[in-house]
Design an enzyme around this catalytic site. Structure first.
Site, PDB file in Angstrom:
ATOM      1  N   SER A 155       0.854  -1.190   0.000  1.00  0.00           N
ATOM      2  CA  SER A 155       0.000   0.000   0.000  1.00  0.00           C
ATOM      3  C   SER A 155       0.886   1.235   0.000  1.00  0.00           C
ATOM      4  O   SER A 155       1.934   1.256   0.664  1.00  0.00           O
ATOM      5  CB  SER A 155      -0.903   0.023   1.227  1.00  0.00           C
ATOM      6  OG  SER A 155      -1.583   1.266   1.275  1.00  0.00           O
ATOM      7  N   TYR A 178      -1.258  -1.304  10.687  1.00  0.00           N
ATOM      8  CA  TYR A 178      -1.350  -1.574   9.244  1.00  0.00           C
ATOM      9  C   TYR A 178      -0.297  -0.792   8.452  1.00  0.00           C
ATOM     10  O   TYR A 178       0.401  -1.364   7.602  1.00  0.00           O
ATOM     11  CB  TYR A 178      -2.759  -1.218   8.753  1.00  0.00           C
ATOM     12  CG  TYR A 178      -2.990  -1.484   7.279  1.00  0.00           C
ATOM     13  CD1 TYR A 178      -3.222  -2.774   6.810  1.00  0.00           C
ATOM     14  CD2 TYR A 178      -2.978  -0.449   6.348  1.00  0.00           C
ATOM     15  CE1 TYR A 178      -3.431  -3.018   5.464  1.00  0.00           C
ATOM     16  CE2 TYR A 178      -3.195  -0.681   5.010  1.00  0.00           C
ATOM     17  CZ  TYR A 178      -3.423  -1.964   4.561  1.00  0.00           C
ATOM     18  OH  TYR A 178      -3.625  -2.202   3.217  1.00  0.00           O
TER      19      TYR A 178
HETATM   20  P1  NAP Z   1     -10.224  -7.990   2.007  1.00  0.00           P
HETATM   21  O1  NAP Z   1     -11.409  -7.920   1.101  1.00  0.00           O
HETATM   22  O2  NAP Z   1     -10.407  -7.828   3.473  1.00  0.00           O
HETATM   23  O3  NAP Z   1      -9.457  -9.340   1.691  1.00  0.00           O
HETATM   24  C1  NAP Z   1      -8.379  -9.770   2.490  1.00  0.00           C
HETATM   25  C2  NAP Z   1      -8.141 -11.240   2.218  1.00  0.00           C
HETATM   26  O4  NAP Z   1      -7.052 -11.674   3.044  1.00  0.00           O
HETATM   27  C3  NAP Z   1      -9.348 -12.116   2.564  1.00  0.00           C
HETATM   28  O5  NAP Z   1      -9.456 -13.155   1.634  1.00  0.00           O
HETATM   29  C4  NAP Z   1      -8.965 -12.669   3.934  1.00  0.00           C
HETATM   30  O6  NAP Z   1      -9.599 -13.906   4.232  1.00  0.00           O
HETATM   31  C5  NAP Z   1      -7.484 -12.868   3.688  1.00  0.00           C
HETATM   32  N1  NAP Z   1      -6.752 -13.139   4.926  1.00  0.00           N
HETATM   33  C6  NAP Z   1      -6.711 -12.410   6.057  1.00  0.00           C
HETATM   34  N2  NAP Z   1      -5.967 -13.046   6.975  1.00  0.00           N
HETATM   35  C7  NAP Z   1      -5.527 -14.191   6.401  1.00  0.00           C
HETATM   36  C8  NAP Z   1      -4.727 -15.265   6.833  1.00  0.00           C
HETATM   37  N3  NAP Z   1      -4.199 -15.334   8.067  1.00  0.00           N
HETATM   38  N4  NAP Z   1      -4.457 -16.270   5.962  1.00  0.00           N
HETATM   39  C9  NAP Z   1      -4.975 -16.240   4.720  1.00  0.00           C
HETATM   40  N5  NAP Z   1      -5.778 -15.274   4.255  1.00  0.00           N
HETATM   41  C10 NAP Z   1      -6.030 -14.261   5.099  1.00  0.00           C
HETATM   42  O7  NAP Z   1      -9.135  -6.871   1.627  1.00  0.00           O
HETATM   43  P2  NAP Z   1      -8.584  -6.315   0.225  1.00  0.00           P
HETATM   44  O8  NAP Z   1      -8.842  -4.871   0.211  1.00  0.00           O
HETATM   45  O9  NAP Z   1      -9.028  -7.169  -0.908  1.00  0.00           O
HETATM   46  O10 NAP Z   1      -7.020  -6.494   0.466  1.00  0.00           O
HETATM   47  C11 NAP Z   1      -6.178  -7.213  -0.420  1.00  0.00           C
HETATM   48  C12 NAP Z   1      -4.798  -6.617  -0.345  1.00  0.00           C
HETATM   49  O11 NAP Z   1      -4.809  -5.271  -0.847  1.00  0.00           O
HETATM   50  C13 NAP Z   1      -4.236  -6.520   1.070  1.00  0.00           C
HETATM   51  O12 NAP Z   1      -2.854  -6.830   1.046  1.00  0.00           O
HETATM   52  C14 NAP Z   1      -4.423  -5.060   1.419  1.00  0.00           C
HETATM   53  O13 NAP Z   1      -3.528  -4.613   2.406  1.00  0.00           O
HETATM   54  C15 NAP Z   1      -4.135  -4.431   0.068  1.00  0.00           C
HETATM   55  N6  NAP Z   1      -4.639  -3.067  -0.070  1.00  0.00           N
HETATM   56  C16 NAP Z   1      -5.960  -2.818  -0.039  1.00  0.00           C
HETATM   57  C17 NAP Z   1      -6.408  -1.510  -0.191  1.00  0.00           C
HETATM   58  C18 NAP Z   1      -7.868  -1.174  -0.159  1.00  0.00           C
HETATM   59  O14 NAP Z   1      -8.190   0.028  -0.206  1.00  0.00           O
HETATM   60  N7  NAP Z   1      -8.777  -2.141  -0.120  1.00  0.00           N
HETATM   61  C19 NAP Z   1      -5.483  -0.468  -0.376  1.00  0.00           C
HETATM   62  C20 NAP Z   1      -4.134  -0.756  -0.403  1.00  0.00           C
HETATM   63  C21 NAP Z   1      -3.712  -2.064  -0.259  1.00  0.00           C
HETATM   64  P3  NAP Z   1     -10.924 -14.007   5.149  1.00  0.00           P
HETATM   65  O15 NAP Z   1     -12.093 -13.827   4.217  1.00  0.00           O
HETATM   66  O16 NAP Z   1     -10.795 -15.362   5.727  1.00  0.00           O
HETATM   67  O17 NAP Z   1     -10.855 -12.898   6.174  1.00  0.00           O
END
Ligand code: NAP
Length: 255
Positions: A155, A178
């Site tokens: 991020s 985070y």
């Molecule tokens: P999300 O919808 O909350 O998805 C996160 C995923 O990670 C879910 O599948 C979750 O599984 C999984 N997860 C969490 N803990 C885990 C573990 N111990 N082992 C395996 N899987 C695990 O979030 P997202 O926004 O798609 O995030 C994806 C990536 O993008 C992350 O690295 C996040 O930091 C990055 N990111 C997101 C944003 C944003 O604005 N959304 C911005 C910058 C970066 P469960 O369903 O089991 O919880």
């Protein structure tokens, strides 16, 4: 050995990870939909057109990681792309979850002056140590692939250059868990890229941008299609592509 390229996306049962999985499957990869809950992974895999298979993988559990690596070796015998996507922004508790707390209140509770050290540890366990452990476990397979790619989904908020710029709009996100976890992930990206620079494995970090997912209670302004764009581009880099970079779909991000 499996005759299609194989990609593993961690945390691919929803959000940006699921979209990355869909796009890699559309490009002919056999995609392993990493999910800490196999049932959720299987449900997600069914929504993906192409060859998508659920893989039980909790990135904080050494046994789960070892079992996943063994399963890939035994069932497919290859791994070409690893997308370290799984992450958490907080540890949800009954009193501190989006069900009963606003996004703003959640952020307040994570400020450096008050954020719980236990939560910092838990966030680093997933976002940082989990990435190291999964990458180490998958490296023997990735080393065998002709042109392996590792993409760490980071991020921009982890950029120290951005965080020390008073005009940076997301400087208001003052999470002690985070935000530093993504700074550490960037350092880890560089460390792996440096060690592997003489191999055919490229290691890069991507920022999806502020994307509407569960991570931010759907406050993000970008779609998952937009969020997946840069991670997918880096997963598909050709032989002349870079290694050890940090970027979004506008280009390079300062470290
Ligand atoms: P999300 O919808 O909350 O998805 C996160 C995923 O990670 C879910 O599948 C979750 O599984 C999984 N997860 C969490 N803990 C885990 C573990 N111990 N082992 C395996 N899987 C695990 O979030 P997202 O926004 O798609 O995030 C994806 C990536 O993008 C992350 O690295 C996040 O930091 C990055 N990111 C997101 C944003 C944003 O604005 N959304 C911005 C910058 C970066 P469960 O369903 O089991 O919880």
């Amino acid at each position: 050995m499996h005759n299609q390229k194989v990609a593993l996306v961690t945390g691919a049962n929803k959000g940006i990870g699921l979209q990355i999985a869909k796009e890699l499957a559309a490009r002919g990869f056999t995609v392993l939909v990493g999910s800490r809950d196999l049932g959720r992974g299987e449900a997600a895999a069914k929504t993906i057109a192409g060859d998508a298979r659920a893989l039980a993988l909790d990135v904080t559990d050494a046994k789960s990681i070892a079992a996943a690596a063994e399963q890939i070796q035994n069932e497919l015998g290859r791994l070409d792309v690893l997308v370290n996507n799984a992450a958490i922004a907080q540890v949800a508790t009954p009193s501190m979850s989006f069900a009963n707390t606003s996004f703003e209140e959640m952020l307040k509770a994570k400020r450096p002056s008050v954020g719980s050290v236990a939560e910092v540890r838990a966030v680093f366990e997933t976002n940082v140590f989990g990435v190291i452990a999964v990458t180490q476990a998958m490296l023997p397979l990735l080393r065998e692939a002709p042109a392996a790619r590792i993409v760490n989904v980071s991020s921009e908020v982890g950029s120290l250059t951005k965080q020390t710029d008073p005009s940076y709009p997301y400087r208001s996100i003052q999470s002690i868990s985070y935000v530093p976890s993504k700074t550490a992930l960037n350092a880890i990206t560089v460390a792996f890229a440096n060690e592997l620079e003489t191999t055919h494995i490229k290691v890069n970090a991507a920022c999806p941008g502020f994307t509407a997912t569960d991570l931010n209670n759907f406050r993000g302004t970008r779609s998952v299609q937009e969020g997946a764009r840069e991670p997918v581009r880096l997963a598909l880099l050709g032989p002349d592509g870079p290694t050890g970079t940090f970027s979004n779909d506008d280009g390079a991000i300062p470290w």
